[in-house]
Design a protein around this motif. Structure first.
Motif, PDB file in Angstrom:
ATOM      1  N   GLU A 325       0.831  -1.213   0.000  1.00  0.00           N
ATOM      2  CA  GLU A 325       0.000   0.000   0.000  1.00  0.00           C
ATOM      3  C   GLU A 325       0.863   1.259   0.000  1.00  0.00           C
ATOM      4  O   GLU A 325       0.580   2.223  -0.721  1.00  0.00           O
ATOM      5  CB  GLU A 325      -0.933   0.002   1.228  1.00  0.00           C
ATOM      6  N   GLN A 326       1.923   1.240   0.807  1.00  0.00           N
ATOM      7  CA  GLN A 326       2.817   2.395   0.893  1.00  0.00           C
ATOM      8  C   GLN A 326       3.538   2.621  -0.437  1.00  0.00           C
ATOM      9  O   GLN A 326       3.718   3.764  -0.877  1.00  0.00           O
ATOM     10  CB  GLN A 326       3.846   2.162   2.009  1.00  0.00           C
ATOM     11  N   LYS A 329       1.173   4.272  -2.939  1.00  0.00           N
ATOM     12  CA  LYS A 329       0.995   5.704  -2.667  1.00  0.00           C
ATOM     13  C   LYS A 329       2.201   6.503  -3.120  1.00  0.00           C
ATOM     14  O   LYS A 329       2.076   7.571  -3.717  1.00  0.00           O
ATOM     15  CB  LYS A 329       0.765   5.928  -1.163  1.00  0.00           C
ATOM     16  N   GLN A 332       2.276   6.752  -6.928  1.00  0.00           N
ATOM     17  CA  GLN A 332       1.265   7.672  -7.452  1.00  0.00           C
ATOM     18  C   GLN A 332       1.646   9.131  -7.243  1.00  0.00           C
ATOM     19  O   GLN A 332       1.383   9.986  -8.073  1.00  0.00           O
ATOM     20  CB  GLN A 332      -0.089   7.392  -6.775  1.00  0.00           C
ATOM     21  N   LYS A 333       2.342   9.400  -6.114  1.00  0.00           N
ATOM     22  CA  LYS A 333       2.709  10.797  -5.799  1.00  0.00           C
ATOM     23  C   LYS A 333       3.914  11.267  -6.596  1.00  0.00           C
ATOM     24  O   LYS A 333       3.978  12.423  -7.012  1.00  0.00           O
ATOM     25  CB  LYS A 333       3.015  10.922  -4.279  1.00  0.00           C
TER      26      LYS A 333
END
Length: 345
Positions: A325-326, A329, A332-333
């Protein structure tokens, strides 16, 4: 390149983490009695590190000759880093002695699960020494893996080896908790040393760091062997070994190789990621060691071990789900940063 190094070190750590306790227990199961010899075997293979260090040196030398630069040094470590690695090596020697005492008294399936508590110590010291950041998933994994090891304390004598007193069993249990705490301190200490080093930490330097650590741990254990007269006892012990003299020496040789894989893998993972990642990987491999011990040594598998195993697996899934999950993220950033990043030299 760094991802390949991470995969390689994870493989080495997996081999050492699962195979080390099993082969050490094999030594004791068939009549081995020497504690100092067992802990000495964990690090005496340090000259093996000269092979990859030499390869790295010749690669650097060839590259610098091509670029018209001055010749490189064989060893890259500065004195301050050498002293740090030597001190950590002495601590490792102490930890090896405590660990060997625990393995001598406990079944591998029990000692492996007690080692799960090491993760809590690693996390605590990582927070204090290197300001490790935690997510909800990593905290959940730490709690589950730690509780999994603690569950075994509910029935501390339920799988006591035949002929061993309750006092000796409890002593072994406490030894394993002690080695968990000490190695949980050593892992973040290595990471802190990397961060505070007054030179760029490359993988070649990690190999040198590992070699110096094992050298000084071996010096510590050699002193214990000399005092305890273990060197003189080896031929006698080999003659009376339960599965034969030849296999006795094979056990010793493979112990040296497997433990080198463990230590190199552990500090290699710290170099590639963090000390917490190394501690997590050690913890999640414990169920594999547990299962192998039950299969190979016919050790009992009681209810508390089953609960501990399930909690360890749950912690494993929780941690790596959180990591995925990390990663999503982060990707995506900062997609541009991912594309332009260059591998560590």
């Amino acid at each position: 390149m760094k991802r390949l190094l991470l995969i390689l070190n994870c493989i080495l750590l997996s081999i050492g983490n699962c195979g080390g306790p099993l082969i050490m227990r094999l030594y004791f199961v068939h009549g081995g009695k020497r504690i100092w010899l067992s802990c000495w075997l964990e690090t005496v293979g340090w000259p093996i590190m000269l092979i990859p260090i030499s390869i790295a040196y010749y690669r650097r030398q060839r590259r610098q000759q091509t670029n018209g630069q001055a010749q490189t040094k064989f060893f890259l470590m500065k004195p301050s880093l050498f002293i740090s690695s030597a001190l950590i090596g002495l601590l490792s020697g102490v930890d090896n002695y405590i660990f060997a005492n625990g393995v001598a008294r406990l079944p591998v399936s029990t000692s492996a699960l007690i080692i799960a508590s090491q993760l809590a110590f690693t996390a605590g010291f990582a927070f204090l020494l290197v300001r490790q950041k935690f997510t909800a998933y990593s905290v959940n994994a730490i709690v589950l893996l730690t509780i999994g090891g603690a569950v075994l304390a509910l029935n501390t004598s339920g799988d006591r080896p035949q002929g061993e007193s309750n006092k000796e069993y409890i002593k072994g249990f406490l030894m394993m908790v002690g080695t968990s705490a000490l190695y949980g301190f050593i892992l973040p200490l290595v990471e802190l040393t990397y961060k505070k080093a007054k030179q760029t930490i490359t993988y070649s330097l990690v190999l040198e760091f590992q070699m110096v650590m094992c050298l000084f741990a071996t010096i510590f254990c050699t002193a214990g062997m000399l005092i305890n007269k273990d060197f003189q006892a080896i031929p006698r012990e080999a003659e009376n070994y339960g599965i034969g003299e030849t296999k006795y020496y094979l056990v010793l040789v493979w112990s040296v190789i497997i433990w080198q894989a463990f230590f190199l893998g552990a500090i290699g993972v710290i170099f590639c990621v963090s000390s917490l990642q190394s501690g997590i990987l050690i913890a999640v491999l414990l169920p594999v060691t547990e299962i192998l011990a039950v299969i190979l040594y016919k050790e009992s598998f009681k209810a508390e071990k089953g609960v501990s195993l399930l909690l360890s697996l749950w912690g494993f899934v929780s941690y790596f789900y959180g990591e995925l999950e990390q990663t999503k993220k982060t990707t995506q950033k900062t997609p541009e940063t991912e594309i332009t990043q260059t591998p560590d030299p």
